[in-house]
Design an enzyme around this catalytic site. Structure first.
Site, PDB file in Angstrom:
ATOM      1  N   CYS A 266       0.981  -0.980   0.066  1.00  0.00           N
ATOM      2  CA  CYS A 266      -0.206   0.052   0.112  1.00  0.00           C
ATOM      3  C   CYS A 266       0.836   1.237   0.097  1.00  0.00           C
ATOM      4  O   CYS A 266       2.119   0.993   0.102  1.00  0.00           O
ATOM      5  CB  CYS A 266      -0.915   0.080   1.286  1.00  0.00           C
ATOM      6  SG  CYS A 266      -0.035   0.168   2.683  1.00  0.00           S
TER       7      CYS A 266
ATOM      8  N   HIS B  91       5.107  -5.436   8.926  1.00  0.00           N
ATOM      9  CA  HIS B  91       5.038  -6.635   9.312  1.00  0.00           C
ATOM     10  C   HIS B  91       5.371  -7.687   8.215  1.00  0.00           C
ATOM     11  O   HIS B  91       4.209  -8.549   7.334  1.00  0.00           O
ATOM     12  CB  HIS B  91       3.736  -7.080  10.003  1.00  0.00           C
ATOM     13  CG  HIS B  91       3.551  -6.389  11.368  1.00  0.00           C
ATOM     14  ND1 HIS B  91       2.164  -5.863  11.868  1.00  0.00           N
ATOM     15  CD2 HIS B  91       4.597  -6.011  12.129  1.00  0.00           C
ATOM     16  CE1 HIS B  91       2.291  -5.306  12.752  1.00  0.00           C
ATOM     17  NE2 HIS B  91       3.644  -5.259  13.157  1.00  0.00           N
TER      18      HIS B  91
ATOM     19  N   HIS C  29       3.198   1.945  11.318  1.00  0.00           N
ATOM     20  CA  HIS C  29       1.961   1.911  12.393  1.00  0.00           C
ATOM     21  C   HIS C  29       1.615   3.035  13.209  1.00  0.00           C
ATOM     22  O   HIS C  29       0.802   3.062  13.961  1.00  0.00           O
ATOM     23  CB  HIS C  29       2.147   0.661  13.043  1.00  0.00           C
ATOM     24  CG  HIS C  29       2.415  -0.772  12.063  1.00  0.00           C
ATOM     25  ND1 HIS C  29       3.517  -1.142  12.048  1.00  0.00           N
ATOM     26  CD2 HIS C  29       1.453  -1.207  11.498  1.00  0.00           C
ATOM     27  CE1 HIS C  29       3.573  -2.183  11.161  1.00  0.00           C
ATOM     28  NE2 HIS C  29       2.291  -2.487  10.721  1.00  0.00           N
TER      29      HIS C  29
ATOM     30  N   CYS D  27       2.201   6.283   8.591  1.00  0.00           N
ATOM     31  CA  CYS D  27       1.566   6.408   7.405  1.00  0.00           C
ATOM     32  C   CYS D  27       0.748   7.413   7.759  1.00  0.00           C
ATOM     33  O   CYS D  27       0.004   7.626   8.758  1.00  0.00           O
ATOM     34  CB  CYS D  27       0.719   5.122   7.375  1.00  0.00           C
ATOM     35  SG  CYS D  27      -0.596   5.211   6.042  1.00  0.00           S
TER      36      CYS D  27
ATOM     37  N   GLU E 210      -0.533  -0.266  15.959  1.00  0.00           N
ATOM     38  CA  GLU E 210      -1.381   0.865  15.398  1.00  0.00           C
ATOM     39  C   GLU E 210      -2.347   1.245  16.602  1.00  0.00           C
ATOM     40  O   GLU E 210      -2.355   2.558  16.797  1.00  0.00           O
ATOM     41  CB  GLU E 210      -2.140   0.642  14.277  1.00  0.00           C
ATOM     42  CG  GLU E 210      -3.074   1.924  13.650  1.00  0.00           C
ATOM     43  CD  GLU E 210      -3.622   1.737  12.437  1.00  0.00           C
ATOM     44  OE1 GLU E 210      -5.065   1.986  12.112  1.00  0.00           O
ATOM     45  OE2 GLU E 210      -3.421   0.563  11.697  1.00  0.00           O
TER      46      GLU E 210
ATOM     47  N   CYS F 293      -9.097   2.864   5.911  1.00  0.00           N
ATOM     48  CA  CYS F 293      -8.365   3.589   4.889  1.00  0.00           C
ATOM     49  C   CYS F 293      -9.035   2.822   3.710  1.00  0.00           C
ATOM     50  O   CYS F 293      -9.132   1.778   3.358  1.00  0.00           O
ATOM     51  CB  CYS F 293      -6.700   3.514   4.742  1.00  0.00           C
ATOM     52  SG  CYS F 293      -6.239   1.880   4.466  1.00  0.00           S
TER      53      CYS F 293
END
Length: 280
Positions: free
Chosen positions: A14, A42, A75, A97, A127, A190
């Site tokens: 992504c 990860h 994260h 991000c 996160e 997202c």
């Protein structure tokens, strides 16, 4: 037997992961070595690539060499660690991000409005831990049972971990509304995650075999595999090409492939090529 292999359009990195990996590689090249606080993504394959490029993993700020920069992962990083790094004068490269930074801001705004913030996400996930660290009054809800156990709340706001399953979040919200008098929900899943999940549903429904490529430590990868498995029992989660089993494909004419957000495109291409060789 000739087989049709369809790869999801949204497979591979992504944008948030792509950005974080590029920042890590560029920093290592610029400074000779960069210290990564925990694993930036990860995915074991990506971590190995970064290590070979000069990115060193440290478990805490106590292990950091102050003469070299430290990289905060995609994260997000808990508030206490961010503040300690700043007070220590460390050079920080923040690879969080931007979409996750947005969730932090949305959650803080809900709290500033006098709301208890409910974070729908996996307890203990990096996160989620980072999001709640910025809040004074929050509750993490990971499943329907957690939602049913909530006390009565007069005023609350809810956000979701960026990679949650939209269908599961909807089920959880249906229980939360029974507990909260004044509720505001902001859908912070997202768009790339939503696209990935929609494509997996379509591929799992229309192919004999469904493959999800990614790390078993990746929450979004495991969630994609769960979504696909609920539709197609011949769904297989593999970390890399070495885990392919030719027996899976004996009677399969069509194969769908998707991946977690931390899976490099090269890993997907390797899997595609090996499946094609099974056909020859």
């Amino acid at each position: 037997m000739k087989r049709r292999i369809t790869i999801a359009k949204s497979s591979g990195f992504c944008l948030g992961v792509q950005r974080a990996v590029e920042m890590a590689l560029e920093s290592a090249k610029k400074y000779g070595e960069v210290q990564m606080l925990g694993e930036i993504v990860h995915n074991e394959t990506v971590i190995e690539i970064l290590k070979n490029a000069g990115v060193r993993i440290v478990k805490s700020l106590d292990e950091v060499d102050s003469a070299k920069p430290v990289l905060f992962r995609s994260h997000g990083t808990p508030k206490g660690i961010r503040e300690t790094a700043r007070r220590s004068g460390l050079k920080v490269i923040d690879a969080t991000c931007p979409l996750i930074i947005h969730i932090h801001k949305v959650a803080q705004k809900l709290e500033a409005d006098g709301r208890t913030v409910i974070v729908i996400g996996d307890k203990g996930h990096d996160e989620v831990t980072a999001i709640v660290s910025d809040l004074a009054n929050s509750i993490v809800v990971s499943n329907i049972q957690d939602a049913e156990s909530l006390p009565r709340i007069r005023k609350a706001g809810a956000v979701a971990q960026s990679t949650q399953d939209i269908e599961q979040v909807g089920k959880i919200m249906s229980k939360i509304v029974e507990k909260v008098e004044d509720l505001r929900f902001i859908n912070t899943i997202c768009n790339p995650t939503r696209d990935r999940q929609r494509q997996v549903i379509k591929l799992a429904s229309s192919n004999d075999i469904m493959l999800i490529i990614g790390s078993r430590t990746s929450a979004n990868t495991k969630r994609l595999a769960a979504i696909a498995s609920a539709i197609n029992p011949k769904t297989f989660l593999i970390q890399n090409v070495d885990e392919l089993n030719p027996d899976w494909f004996e009677k399969a004419r069509t194969i769908g492939i998707s991946s977690g957000a931390s899976t490099p495109a090269e890993s997907i291409e390797e899997v595609k090529k090996k499946i094609a060789r099974f056909s020859s």
